[in-house]
Design a protein around this motif. Structure first.
Motif, PDB file in Angstrom:
ATOM      1  N   LEU A   1       0.834  -1.205   0.000  1.00  0.00           N
ATOM      2  CA  LEU A   1       0.000   0.000   0.000  1.00  0.00           C
ATOM      3  C   LEU A   1       0.869   1.256   0.000  1.00  0.00           C
ATOM      4  CD1 LEU A   1      -2.868  -0.944   2.502  1.00  0.00           C
ATOM      5  CD2 LEU A   1      -3.068  -0.598   0.025  1.00  0.00           C
ATOM      6  N   LEU A   2       1.959   1.202   0.762  1.00  0.00           N
ATOM      7  CA  LEU A   2       2.881   2.338   0.797  1.00  0.00           C
ATOM      8  C   LEU A   2       3.543   2.539  -0.566  1.00  0.00           C
ATOM      9  CD1 LEU A   2       4.287   4.538   2.466  1.00  0.00           C
ATOM     10  CD2 LEU A   2       6.027   2.828   3.082  1.00  0.00           C
ATOM     11  N   VAL A   3       3.931   1.439  -1.219  1.00  0.00           N
ATOM     12  CA  VAL A   3       4.533   1.512  -2.552  1.00  0.00           C
ATOM     13  C   VAL A   3       3.564   2.157  -3.540  1.00  0.00           C
ATOM     14  CG1 VAL A   3       5.285   0.119  -4.525  1.00  0.00           C
ATOM     15  CG2 VAL A   3       6.118  -0.410  -2.228  1.00  0.00           C
ATOM     16  N   ALA A   4       2.286   1.781  -3.451  1.00  0.00           N
ATOM     17  CA  ALA A   4       1.284   2.332  -4.363  1.00  0.00           C
ATOM     18  C   ALA A   4       1.176   3.844  -4.225  1.00  0.00           C
ATOM     19  CB  ALA A   4      -0.075   1.683  -4.087  1.00  0.00           C
ATOM     20  N   GLN A   5       1.492   4.367  -3.048  1.00  0.00           N
ATOM     21  CA  GLN A   5       1.381   5.801  -2.805  1.00  0.00           C
ATOM     22  C   GLN A   5       2.683   6.562  -3.015  1.00  0.00           C
ATOM     23  OE1 GLN A   5      -0.468   6.667   0.987  1.00  0.00           O
ATOM     24  NE2 GLN A   5      -1.993   5.052   0.761  1.00  0.00           N
ATOM     25  N   THR A   6       3.812   5.846  -3.015  1.00  0.00           N
ATOM     26  CA  THR A   6       5.107   6.552  -3.049  1.00  0.00           C
ATOM     27  C   THR A   6       5.991   6.204  -4.230  1.00  0.00           C
ATOM     28  OG1 THR A   6       6.061   4.857  -1.589  1.00  0.00           O
ATOM     29  CG2 THR A   6       5.179   6.848  -0.540  1.00  0.00           C
ATOM     30  N   GLY A   7       5.831   5.024  -4.837  1.00  0.00           N
ATOM     31  CA  GLY A   7       6.614   4.739  -6.022  1.00  0.00           C
ATOM     32  C   GLY A   7       7.515   3.521  -5.931  1.00  0.00           C
ATOM     33  N   LEU A   8       8.213   3.283  -7.058  1.00  0.00           N
ATOM     34  CA  LEU A   8       9.002   2.059  -7.220  1.00  0.00           C
ATOM     35  C   LEU A   8      10.236   2.000  -6.333  1.00  0.00           C
ATOM     36  CD1 LEU A   8       8.884   1.539 -11.101  1.00  0.00           C
ATOM     37  CD2 LEU A   8       7.698   0.223  -9.336  1.00  0.00           C
ATOM     38  N   LEU A   9      10.809   3.138  -5.979  1.00  0.00           N
ATOM     39  CA  LEU A   9      12.025   3.114  -5.163  1.00  0.00           C
ATOM     40  C   LEU A   9      11.754   2.480  -3.802  1.00  0.00           C
ATOM     41  CD1 LEU A   9      15.003   3.796  -5.037  1.00  0.00           C
ATOM     42  CD2 LEU A   9      14.394   6.054  -4.132  1.00  0.00           C
ATOM     43  N   VAL A  10      10.598   2.771  -3.235  1.00  0.00           N
ATOM     44  CA  VAL A  10      10.224   2.158  -1.956  1.00  0.00           C
ATOM     45  C   VAL A  10      10.040   0.658  -2.130  1.00  0.00           C
ATOM     46  CG1 VAL A  10       8.430   2.045  -0.165  1.00  0.00           C
ATOM     47  CG2 VAL A  10       9.202   4.266  -1.020  1.00  0.00           C
TER      48      VAL A  10
ATOM     49  N   ALA B   1      12.544   8.990   5.529  1.00  0.00           N
ATOM     50  CA  ALA B   1      12.634  10.372   5.057  1.00  0.00           C
ATOM     51  C   ALA B   1      12.084  10.495   3.643  1.00  0.00           C
ATOM     52  CB  ALA B   1      14.081  10.848   5.109  1.00  0.00           C
ATOM     53  N   TYR B   2      12.425   9.532   2.787  1.00  0.00           N
ATOM     54  CA  TYR B   2      12.061   9.603   1.370  1.00  0.00           C
ATOM     55  C   TYR B   2      10.552   9.692   1.156  1.00  0.00           C
ATOM     56  CZ  TYR B   2      11.279   8.091  -3.433  1.00  0.00           C
ATOM     57  OH  TYR B   2      10.840   8.010  -4.728  1.00  0.00           O
ATOM     58  N   ILE B   3       9.766   8.967   1.937  1.00  0.00           N
ATOM     59  CA  ILE B   3       8.310   8.936   1.715  1.00  0.00           C
ATOM     60  C   ILE B   3       7.647  10.282   1.997  1.00  0.00           C
ATOM     61  CG2 ILE B   3       8.142   6.451   2.152  1.00  0.00           C
ATOM     62  CD1 ILE B   3       7.148   7.084   4.964  1.00  0.00           C
ATOM     63  N   HIS B   4       8.409  11.235   2.536  1.00  0.00           N
ATOM     64  CA  HIS B   4       7.868  12.574   2.791  1.00  0.00           C
ATOM     65  C   HIS B   4       8.479  13.648   1.889  1.00  0.00           C
ATOM     66  CE1 HIS B   4       5.971  10.976   6.403  1.00  0.00           C
ATOM     67  NE2 HIS B   4       7.149  10.514   6.805  1.00  0.00           N
ATOM     68  N   THR B   5       9.340  13.249   0.937  1.00  0.00           N
ATOM     69  CA  THR B   5      10.147  14.251   0.221  1.00  0.00           C
ATOM     70  C   THR B   5       9.638  14.618  -1.166  1.00  0.00           C
ATOM     71  OG1 THR B   5      11.596  12.544  -0.707  1.00  0.00           O
ATOM     72  CG2 THR B   5      12.252  13.528   1.411  1.00  0.00           C
ATOM     73  N   ASP B   6       8.598  13.964  -1.671  1.00  0.00           N
ATOM     74  CA  ASP B   6       8.099  14.250  -3.018  1.00  0.00           C
ATOM     75  C   ASP B   6       9.213  14.153  -4.066  1.00  0.00           C
ATOM     76  OD1 ASP B   6       5.456  14.716  -2.178  1.00  0.00           O
ATOM     77  OD2 ASP B   6       5.912  16.790  -1.673  1.00  0.00           O
ATOM     78  N   ASP B   7       9.999  13.087  -3.991  1.00  0.00           N
ATOM     79  CA  ASP B   7      11.066  12.802  -4.967  1.00  0.00           C
ATOM     80  C   ASP B   7      12.199  13.829  -4.963  1.00  0.00           C
ATOM     81  OD1 ASP B   7       9.613  10.581  -5.770  1.00  0.00           O
ATOM     82  OD2 ASP B   7       8.613  11.648  -7.395  1.00  0.00           O
ATOM     83  N   THR B   8      12.371  14.542  -3.844  1.00  0.00           N
ATOM     84  CA  THR B   8      13.475  15.501  -3.752  1.00  0.00           C
ATOM     85  C   THR B   8      14.820  14.795  -3.698  1.00  0.00           C
ATOM     86  OG1 THR B   8      12.046  17.034  -2.554  1.00  0.00           O
ATOM     87  CG2 THR B   8      14.417  17.440  -2.419  1.00  0.00           C
ATOM     88  N   VAL B   9      14.876  13.649  -3.034  1.00  0.00           N
ATOM     89  CA  VAL B   9      16.136  12.926  -2.849  1.00  0.00           C
ATOM     90  C   VAL B   9      16.426  11.996  -4.020  1.00  0.00           C
ATOM     91  CG1 VAL B   9      17.391  11.311  -1.374  1.00  0.00           C
ATOM     92  CG2 VAL B   9      15.934  13.068  -0.347  1.00  0.00           C
TER      93      VAL B   9
END
Length: 313
Positions: free
Chosen positions: A108-117, A161-169
Motif C-alpha cells: 500500500l505504501l509503494v502504491a502511494q510513493t513509487g518504485l524506489l520504496v 525520510a524519502y516517503i515525505h520528500t516528493d522525490d526531492t532525494v
C-alpha cells in the motif's frame, strides 16, 4: 499463546532498533524538507514493526530447531518457544500473519510513493528473511553486524525520510518501457552521515548479543563475528564503534545544525562510558546485554532531541 509469550517471542524490547530509525528519518524530513504525510508514516510504521517482529520470531524458531545443545547458557529461559512451551504450529502461524501484515501495508505504501520504496523495501525484506533463515543465515555469519547496521540504521532512515520528500532525494520510475532513475547525491550523502550513529548503535546491539552468546554459539556452530575475532577484540570493537559515532558531531555542523545544539550531545558520553565499563566487566544476556540497547537509545534519543529543538528554532 498469550500476550506475554508473544512479546517474548518477538523480543519486543529490541523493536526500538527499528522504531527509532523511523522517528529519525521522519524528523529529518521535517527538518530538511519541511514535509510530512501522516498516511505514509502510518503504513510504514505497521509494515516495519510487523516485519521486525516476524524476523525475530523466525530467528528464535530457527534457533529452537537447530540447537545442538538444549540446556545451559540460559537456553531454557531466553528462548520463548522453550520457556512458554509454545506449539510449533502456533509460532509458524504468528510468523505468517506478521509477514502478511508487513507485506500488505508495504505494498500500500509503494502504491502511494513509487518504485524506489518497492525496491528498497523488497531488498530489506529479503535481507531480513536471509538474516534468520536459509542454509546459512546471516545471523550465523560474521556479517550480522554489517547487514543489521546498514539496513536498519540507514535504509530505514532513508525510506522514512524519502516517503515525505516528493522525490526531492531520488526518483525511480518506469516510463515507456524504460527505467528512469535520478539521485540527489548531496542529499543522499547528508542522509547517510546523519544515519551513522544509528548504523553503529544497531550494529553494536547485534555485536553485544553475539558477545553474550559466544560460548553457546561455538557449541551450536554459529560462526558470528566474536567467534572469529575473539571476545577481547569484540569488546574493543564494541567500544570503538560508539566513539566513532561521536565524530558525527562534526558532520552535524556541516549539515547546518546550530553549534550550541551539537554541544548538547556531548554530555551523553558520561552515561555511555559508565555502561561500557559495566559491559566490559560482565557480558550476560540476562543482565548486561540491555546496556547496548540503552546506549542506542541514549545516542539516538539525544539526536532526536536536537532535531526537535532545531525544528522549533
Amino acid at each position: 499463546m498469550n500476550v506475554r509469550s508473544f512479546l517474548k517471542l518477538v523480543e519486543i524490547q529490541t523493536k526500538v532498533a527499528s522504531m527509532i530509525p523511523l522517528a529519525l528519518g521522519t524528523l529529518y524530513a521535517l527538518y530538511r524538507f519541511e514535509h510530512f504525510y501522516a498516511g505514509h508514516f502510518a503504513l510504514m510504521l505497521v509494515s516495519l514493526l510487523s516485519f521486525d517482529m516476524a524476523t525475530t520470531a523466525i530467528n528464535n524458531y530457527y534457533d529452537y530447531k537447530k540447537a545442538a545443545r538444549t540446556h545451559g547458557y540460559g537456553y531454557e529461559t531466553h528462548n520463548a518457544i522453550v520457556a512458554y512451551k509454545l506449539k510449533e504450529s502456533v509460532v509458524v502461524g504468528v510468523i505468517v500473519f506478521l509477514l502478511l501484515l508487513a507485506g500488505g501495508s508495504g505494498l500500500l505504501l509503494v502504491a502511494q510513493t513509487g518504485l524506489l520504496v518497492f525496491l528498497l523495501g523488497g531488498l530489506s525484506f529479503l535481507i531480513g528473511i536471509l538474516y534468520s533463515f536459509g542454509p546459512v543465515p546471516i545471523s550465523r555469519m560474521p556479517l550480522g553486524e554489517l547487514f543489521s547496521g546498514l539496513f536498519m540504521g540507514f535504509v530505514i532512515i532513508f525510506i522514512s525520510a524519502y516517503i515525505h520528500t516528493d522525490d526531492t532525494v531520488a526518483v525511480l520510475a518506469l516510463e515507456q518501457g524504460r527505467v528512469h532513475f535520478q539521485l540527489n547525491l548531496t542529499e543522499t550523502v547528508y542522509l547517510f552521515w546523519f544515519s551513522v550513529p544509528a548504523i553503529l548503535g544497531i550494529a553494536n546491539i547485534m555485536l553485544a548479543n553475539n558477545i553474550c552468546d559466544i560460548d553457546e554459539d561455538i557449541d551450536n556452530r554459529r560462526y558470528t563475528l566474536p567467534v572469529y575475532i575473539g571476545k577481547a577484540n569484540a569488546l574493543a570493537l564494541f567500544k570503538l564503534l560508539y566513539y566513532v559515532s561521536y565524530a558525527d558531531l562534526v558532520l552535524l555542523l556541516i549539515l547546518g545544525v546550530h553549534p550550541l545544539l551539537v554541544l548538547l550531545l556531548l554530555p551523553t558520553l558520561i552515561p555511555l562510558r559508565r555502561n561500557l565499563a559495566r559491559f566490559d566487566e560482565r557480558q550476560e544476556k540476562a543482565t548486561t546485554f540491555v546496556l547496548s540497547v540503552k546506549n542506542f537509545i541514549l545516542l539516538t534519543a539525544a539526536r532526536i532531541g536536537v532535531l526537535a529543538v532545531a525544528l522549533l528554532l
